[in-house]
Design a protein around this motif. Structure first.
Motif, PDB file in Angstrom:
ATOM      1  N   SER A 133       0.832  -1.198   0.000  1.00 14.44           N
ATOM      2  CA  SER A 133       0.000   0.000   0.000  1.00 14.44           C
ATOM      3  C   SER A 133       0.868   1.250   0.000  1.00 14.44           C
ATOM      4  O   SER A 133       1.947   1.268   0.594  1.00 14.44           O
ATOM      5  N   LYS A 134       0.365   2.292  -0.640  1.00 15.23           N
ATOM      6  CA  LYS A 134       1.051   3.571  -0.631  1.00 15.23           C
ATOM      7  C   LYS A 134       0.645   4.427   0.561  1.00 15.23           C
ATOM      8  O   LYS A 134       1.228   5.489   0.792  1.00 15.23           O
ATOM      9  N   ARG A 154     -13.807   3.115   0.209  1.00 10.96           N
ATOM     10  CA  ARG A 154     -12.505   3.580  -0.297  1.00 10.96           C
ATOM     11  C   ARG A 154     -12.097   2.806  -1.562  1.00 10.96           C
ATOM     12  O   ARG A 154     -10.920   2.550  -1.800  1.00 10.96           O
ATOM     13  N   ARG A 155     -13.100   2.499  -2.335  1.00 11.54           N
ATOM     14  CA  ARG A 155     -12.903   1.679  -3.540  1.00 11.54           C
ATOM     15  C   ARG A 155     -11.875   2.278  -4.500  1.00 11.54           C
ATOM     16  O   ARG A 155     -10.994   1.586  -5.006  1.00 11.54           O
ATOM     17  N   ALA A 159      -8.111   0.769  -5.576  1.00 12.31           N
ATOM     18  CA  ALA A 159      -7.723   0.527  -6.968  1.00 12.31           C
ATOM     19  C   ALA A 159      -6.434   1.255  -7.334  1.00 12.31           C
ATOM     20  O   ALA A 159      -5.620   0.746  -8.112  1.00 12.31           O
ATOM     21  N   GLU A 160      -6.221   2.430  -6.739  1.00  7.43           N
ATOM     22  CA  GLU A 160      -5.078   3.254  -7.122  1.00  7.43           C
ATOM     23  C   GLU A 160      -3.852   3.046  -6.234  1.00  7.43           C
ATOM     24  O   GLU A 160      -2.722   3.231  -6.687  1.00  7.43           O
ATOM     25  N   GLY A 227     -12.855  -5.323  -9.016  1.00  5.00           N
ATOM     26  CA  GLY A 227     -12.433  -5.908 -10.282  1.00  5.00           C
ATOM     27  C   GLY A 227     -12.082  -7.373 -10.219  1.00  5.00           C
ATOM     28  O   GLY A 227     -11.848  -7.995 -11.248  1.00  5.00           O
ATOM     29  N   TRP A 228     -12.063  -7.950  -9.013  1.00  5.21           N
ATOM     30  CA  TRP A 228     -11.658  -9.351  -8.871  1.00  5.21           C
ATOM     31  C   TRP A 228     -12.847 -10.309  -8.872  1.00  5.21           C
ATOM     32  O   TRP A 228     -12.651 -11.518  -8.936  1.00  5.21           O
ATOM     33  N   TRP A 229     -14.072  -9.788  -8.776  1.00  4.31           N
ATOM     34  CA  TRP A 229     -15.262 -10.638  -8.720  1.00  4.31           C
ATOM     35  C   TRP A 229     -16.454  -9.804  -9.168  1.00  4.31           C
ATOM     36  O   TRP A 229     -16.694  -8.721  -8.617  1.00  4.31           O
ATOM     37  N   PRO A 230     -17.215 -10.237 -10.161  1.00  2.17           N
ATOM     38  CA  PRO A 230     -18.295  -9.402 -10.714  1.00  2.17           C
ATOM     39  C   PRO A 230     -19.311  -8.935  -9.679  1.00  2.17           C
ATOM     40  O   PRO A 230     -19.781  -7.789  -9.737  1.00  2.17           O
TER      41      PRO A 230
END
Length: 246
Positions: A133-134, A154-155, A159-160, A227-230
């Motif tokens: 993590s940043k 914090r989606r 992702a970023e 993005g890992w599970w619909p």
């Protein structure tokens, strides 16, 4: 077989293995040991057929790797196939895991009771991942199991600013057919420029050696990652308390 492998090349779960998976995408079968040795060049390491169990210390699985660079491997076996891919993609990590296993086993031999470091390394080797993590706050949310805030509120930050890299070959095998409950045991790192995950893990494990134990690992429900599970596009998905446990 090749259709299944091609499908893995579109899954973010398998992204760390994509460079190596590409080598096998045209196969209509799992590679033989000879094919693994031909296509996966790992310094001082080769794959050999699994032999019968032995009471001789030096014939054990980990000592055989450490002393002779030989990894006992089962033919046509998904578990061992992914183990080979992880060895190729993260050789420094796998070698330090093997070294600490060897040191621990030699220390307790001939006693059979495993040491804490062995338990931790086995869990990580089979079902482990790292989280980079940043920002420290995202790591704190993982430590505190605040899944809804992490994955939903914090989606965009996740992702970023958060990277998850699976190491465990058993976890990769499970992810071929993902299911609710798929969880990684993770090591957490704060790093703004983690360009070499293999060396990052190796240095961490090497610095702790046989003093490791399972308390350093943190569970992470992988299918919550954006993005890992619909189904996780719907906020309701995160209300499943049997998966996203407090």
């Amino acid at each position: 077989m090749n259709l299944l492998l091609k499908s893995l090349l579109t899954s973010p779960i398998f992204e760390p293995l994509w460079p190596t998976l590409h080598r096998f995408v045209d196969n209509n079968h799992l590679p033989s040991i000879a094919e693994m040795n031909n296509l996966l060049s790992i310094e001082n390491i080769r794959f050999v057929p699994q032999g019968p169990k032995s009471t001789d210390f030096e014939q054990g699985y980990e000592p055989q790797i450490y002393l002779r660079g030989e990894i006992q491997t089962r033919e046509q076996n998904w578990h061992d196939f992914f183990n080979a891919l992880v060895w190729h993609q993260f050789p420094n990590t796998k070698k330090i895991i093997n070294q600490i296993h060897f040191d621990s086993q030699k220390k307790r031999y001939p006693q059979k009771n495993r040491l804490p470091a062995e338990n931790m390394l086995t869990l990580f080797d089979e079902n482990g991942a790292i989280v980079i993590s940043k920002t420290p706050h995202l790591l704190e949310l993982i430590q505190q199991h605040r899944w809804h805030e992490l994955f939903w509120q914090r989606r965009d930050e996740v992702a970023e600013q958060l990277q998850v890299i699976i190491i465990g070959h058993g976890l990769y095998e499970k992810a071929v057919t993902p299911y609710i409950g798929l969880t990684a045991q993770t090591l957490l790192f704060l790093d703004n420029d983690a360009t070499d995950a293999d060396r990052l893990i190796m240095q961490y494990l090497d610095s702790r050696g046989t003093n490791l134990d399972t308390s350093v690992l943190h569970p992470l429900p992988l299918l919550g990652l954006p993005g890992w599970w619909p189904e996780n596009e719907n906020e309701q998905f995160y209300s499943n308390k049997s998966y996203f446990r407090d």
